[in-house]
Design a protein around this motif. Sequence first.
Motif, PDB file in Angstrom:
ATOM      1  N   GLN A  22     -22.032  25.562 -11.948  1.00 24.95           N
ATOM      2  CA  GLN A  22     -22.939  26.213 -13.408  1.00 24.95           C
ATOM      3  C   GLN A  22     -22.287  26.791 -14.134  1.00 24.95           C
ATOM      4  O   GLN A  22     -21.034  27.476 -13.995  1.00 24.95           O
ATOM      5  CB  GLN A  22     -24.094  27.715 -12.945  1.00 24.95           C
ATOM      6  N   PHE A  23     -22.764  26.298 -15.830  1.00 32.92           N
ATOM      7  CA  PHE A  23     -21.857  26.537 -16.673  1.00 32.92           C
ATOM      8  C   PHE A  23     -22.423  26.616 -18.232  1.00 32.92           C
ATOM      9  O   PHE A  23     -23.233  26.020 -17.992  1.00 32.92           O
ATOM     10  CB  PHE A  23     -19.767  24.835 -16.586  1.00 32.92           C
ATOM     11  N   GLY A  24     -21.637  26.849 -18.812  1.00 36.48           N
ATOM     12  CA  GLY A  24     -21.887  26.958 -19.801  1.00 36.48           C
ATOM     13  C   GLY A  24     -21.922  25.540 -21.070  1.00 36.48           C
ATOM     14  O   GLY A  24     -21.043  24.759 -20.446  1.00 36.48           O
ATOM     15  N   ALA A  25     -23.031  25.028 -21.177  1.00 36.28           N
ATOM     16  CA  ALA A  25     -23.195  23.469 -21.776  1.00 36.28           C
ATOM     17  C   ALA A  25     -23.157  24.011 -23.196  1.00 36.28           C
ATOM     18  O   ALA A  25     -24.601  24.212 -23.485  1.00 36.28           O
ATOM     19  CB  ALA A  25     -23.953  23.131 -21.201  1.00 36.28           C
ATOM     20  N   LEU A  26     -22.709  23.447 -24.665  1.00 33.20           N
ATOM     21  CA  LEU A  26     -22.809  23.353 -25.735  1.00 33.20           C
ATOM     22  C   LEU A  26     -23.171  22.181 -26.268  1.00 33.20           C
ATOM     23  O   LEU A  26     -23.564  21.939 -27.222  1.00 33.20           O
ATOM     24  CB  LEU A  26     -21.388  23.678 -26.609  1.00 33.20           C
ATOM     25  N   GLY A  27     -22.850  21.265 -25.738  1.00 31.06           N
ATOM     26  CA  GLY A  27     -24.047  19.879 -26.425  1.00 31.06           C
ATOM     27  C   GLY A  27     -24.032  19.034 -24.726  1.00 31.06           C
ATOM     28  O   GLY A  27     -23.787  19.362 -24.018  1.00 31.06           O
TER      29      GLY A  27
ATOM     30  N   LYS B 175     -18.282  19.736 -29.320  1.00 35.05           N
ATOM     31  CA  LYS B 175     -18.815  21.033 -29.902  1.00 35.05           C
ATOM     32  C   LYS B 175     -17.544  22.418 -30.239  1.00 35.05           C
ATOM     33  O   LYS B 175     -17.789  22.794 -31.135  1.00 35.05           O
ATOM     34  CB  LYS B 175     -20.258  21.196 -29.591  1.00 35.05           C
ATOM     35  N   LEU B 176     -17.267  22.507 -29.209  1.00 33.93           N
ATOM     36  CA  LEU B 176     -15.953  23.810 -29.174  1.00 33.93           C
ATOM     37  C   LEU B 176     -14.589  22.606 -29.392  1.00 33.93           C
ATOM     38  O   LEU B 176     -14.548  24.015 -30.314  1.00 33.93           O
ATOM     39  CB  LEU B 176     -16.162  22.469 -26.943  1.00 33.93           C
TER      40      LEU B 176
ATOM     41  N   GLU C 207     -11.876  25.927 -20.848  1.00 33.59           N
ATOM     42  CA  GLU C 207     -11.767  25.077 -21.786  1.00 33.59           C
ATOM     43  C   GLU C 207     -11.051  26.228 -23.030  1.00 33.59           C
ATOM     44  O   GLU C 207     -11.546  24.787 -24.045  1.00 33.59           O
ATOM     45  CB  GLU C 207     -13.217  24.887 -22.040  1.00 33.59           C
ATOM     46  N   CYS C 208     -11.155  27.188 -23.123  1.00 30.90           N
ATOM     47  CA  CYS C 208     -10.886  27.485 -24.126  1.00 30.90           C
ATOM     48  C   CYS C 208      -9.534  28.178 -24.343  1.00 30.90           C
ATOM     49  O   CYS C 208      -8.943  28.610 -25.182  1.00 30.90           O
ATOM     50  CB  CYS C 208     -11.440  28.852 -24.837  1.00 30.90           C
ATOM     51  N   GLY C 209      -8.872  27.706 -23.383  1.00 30.67           N
ATOM     52  CA  GLY C 209      -7.553  27.684 -23.330  1.00 30.67           C
ATOM     53  C   GLY C 209      -7.083  29.314 -22.823  1.00 30.67           C
ATOM     54  O   GLY C 209      -5.582  28.966 -23.098  1.00 30.67           O
TER      55      GLY C 209
END
Length: 976
Positions: A407-412, A467-468, A930-932
Amino acid sequence: MAHNPLVSIVVPAHNAEATLARALDCLLDQEILDWEAIVVDDASTDRTPAIIAGYVERDARFRTLSSCAHSAAGARNSGISTARGHWLMFLDADDWVDASFLAKMLAALKSAPDAAAAYCGSRRVMPDGELTPSSISTEVAIQPFETFARRCAIRTHALLVDRDTIVELGGFDVSLRTCEDWDLWQRLARLGKRWVMVDEPLAFYRVGPNSLSRNSTQMLADAEIVIARGFSPDPRVKHPASAHANGAISANGRTASEALAWFALWNAASDCGRGSRSIDPQSLRALPAARKWAGEIAKVVFDGLMAGSLSAPAQLAARWDRFGGSLTELIVELGKVWNDPEAARRVQYHLEQMLLDFDDLAAPRRLARTLGIRVDARNPASTELPEGIDQIYAYLMMDGQIEARVQFGALGKVTKRHWIELALNFVPPERLAPQTGAGADKSDMFAARASLSIAGRRPDRDSHFGKLARLAAEARRLVRSSAEPAERLAAPRRARAADGHDDDRTSFWNRRFATEDPWNYRSPYEQEKYERQLEILPAGPIGRALELACAEGHFTQHLAARVGHLTATDISDVAVGRARARCSGQPNVEFGVLDFSADTLPGEMNLIVCSEVLYYLDDLAELQHIAKKIVAALAPGGSFVSAHAFVLRDNVERTGFDWNTFGAQAISETLAATEGLVLEQSIQTELYRIDRFRRLSLDDVATEPVIDHVPIRAPIGFGVARNIVWGGARALRRDVARSERRQRMPVLMYHGVADDGPASLARFRLTPAAFGSQMAWLRANGFHAITSEQLGWSIANRQPFAGRPVLITFDDGFQNFADHAWPILRANDLTAEVFLVTDLVGESARWDADSGPPTQLMDAGTVRRLAGEGAFFGSHLATHRAIDGLSSSDLAAELLRSRMFVERWTGRPTTAFAAPFSVTDRRLGRLARECGYRIGFGGKHGPADLDCDPIDLPRIEIRGDRSLDDFVARVEAALE
């Protein structure tokens, strides 16, 4: 005389020909035989009377009554009036109970003779026969009246109750079309008697399209009456318990209006489930919007949705199209009522996760914000993101089986490459390779895995990573445009404690003097020590004097004024050069480079001074050798002055410096034991002693030394204070580092350190005195502070923790950290990691505004200064909003922006975050990586160990309303 059965079962029946037999058969199946059933035919026009007659003829335990009450309440009251049993049970004609119901309920009542009722769990039965999960309210057994004042917590037939008590209470209220059972249980509970729980689902409740519980308008009207009665005196109860005489307690927001709002919420969700909307959202205004209630609100909505849609949990997501639009609209309206759209979004996320947790995803499930799908882990296809969706809930499938849930956040769009990357987190690459035979070529999968590790990949612009990348570019532009300058700072240097060992002493000391004034000789603490050395000099004229280890000549210039001729020496030519320049105006001083251990000392000295250097000798044997050389260099009657600090190695039970060497006590004892030397005077403080010895002449007689104990009046700088353990140590850091290895360690979570603040926030605030006591305890017990990066390294490498590590963290970045906590940490040779709310740096903690004046936050300049002094910083996100109410895009933007700002202010990479309010969800960990980020702290509590997920590490909250003993117990428990 007629036999009175143990249990009377009252069964109201109105046109129940389809279900009555099932209800009555469950009574025949009971393991307990001592019962009677009173079946009340309430004006039925179908075959119900005939069915009843058949059971009466078949078994004498069945009796029948006729009623024209046209209500379940009236029919039940008719049955009560003829019941003979000690206990009553109420079984509706469309429900049933397990065969063990009576046996287990009576056994529970027998074990609790003072109980007025026993109750059990229940399950709904849908029209298609599907069962819902078991439901039981544990609160009824704990505080029955406070529970029933607010809600109907049990099914009508999930209860055995004392008959005499029910008769005394007047039975069911026939003025209520619904909620009449709730009203009676509330009156029963007001008596204050015990309710005993049987924690099994023994009661089964059939729901159908004509169930009264689906009439939300009537239900809400009746519930309002029952709740109002619960919060008031009830004259129908003649002998209430004194605690309940005036009604329920409206404490902590648990008011009658809130109770009604919860009931309205259930009915509103039930309405949505059957495709209608009859509940005014304003009736939900009293619902609590606080984040801690989001899960509970979602549970109530979920339950109402099951009842309204006549669906079992596993069927709800597949039927989303029937009710999803109206349900989402209801939740959005709830956010408007609260004036808090994030709170509504939080409820939506919770609810959708609950729906999909029960679903097998046999087909894609598109909800409001979440897409539920199955993905072939070996051959995934790209997944386009429908409008409004920002979260994916997926089963990774292999060979027709669920291999993993993600389950994960998806931006595109989620590309094939992205799916492969996800799959490799759960499945070894060799298993992901296509299974086409024993010698199948796995090179494609291995190549895919290798391609994922290539830095600087160029993602599809509309994909998740595309998008990220755009969000990251926006964050970089924002950070660069900020008014705060960026400054690259060197990593903080921690001075090395004296260890007395070096292959080349001259090189060692020249390295020490590479930076001028390495020991802060000009500090008040050192100057006070110089004054006391001058005080202890022998009275009268001093002809020839020798200073060993003169360093940069700070004491030399004072000593020269007291002697006729001074020879000042040091092993370091760098130090001697600075000393010569400092004393250039004093003609009675000559300088030289001298290794007093290896070189010959000049003789016939009237005075020799040697301070703060004898620790650096290899051992006491070398010290004994030096002592003999000093005796030889002194003229008879000459004096030797020594100034050295107390070190824990000499005596661990008294205040001392935590250096790996001997100290003043051992030095003084060795000198006193040297033939020809006698102690004449000693000036002693808590931290150091200054001794004057005399070389005995042939007919000299030693006298008792004069010992003066004096306080230290000068302030002690951090460079000195961090090496001191006041009051002695229970364990030394270097000893435990050698002898102890452990699998887990404490990560301490603090917020503020201040004497004053809002009373409601006292839990999150320690006084400086209390914090100082805790840090002193850590120091005295051999703890050393580490960073989150070091903790993450140990976990990644499965490396046991050496010694007694502790990670000290502070959330929010209050100014009182800089004012109070940081000086205490530095004084105890500890550091901390502070998680900053980057959009609010320099402002105040507005998220606490409801509790009183918000606390000031550190500004960027303070962050920069503390980073230079050795403090560490991480992200508390950008706005201090709980992450489970943020959209995936907003969450990613905050993660990126906050990390980049912290890096700009500190000049160091930032890899750690702490979730605001300790709130997380299933999206956070992956999106943070994913954001470091590599390290994360969420809502878990307890010690961190080598098996922890580094992106979701636990911490131990240190509360301001707890004692030092509690702190010690928590820390020690984390080490065990």
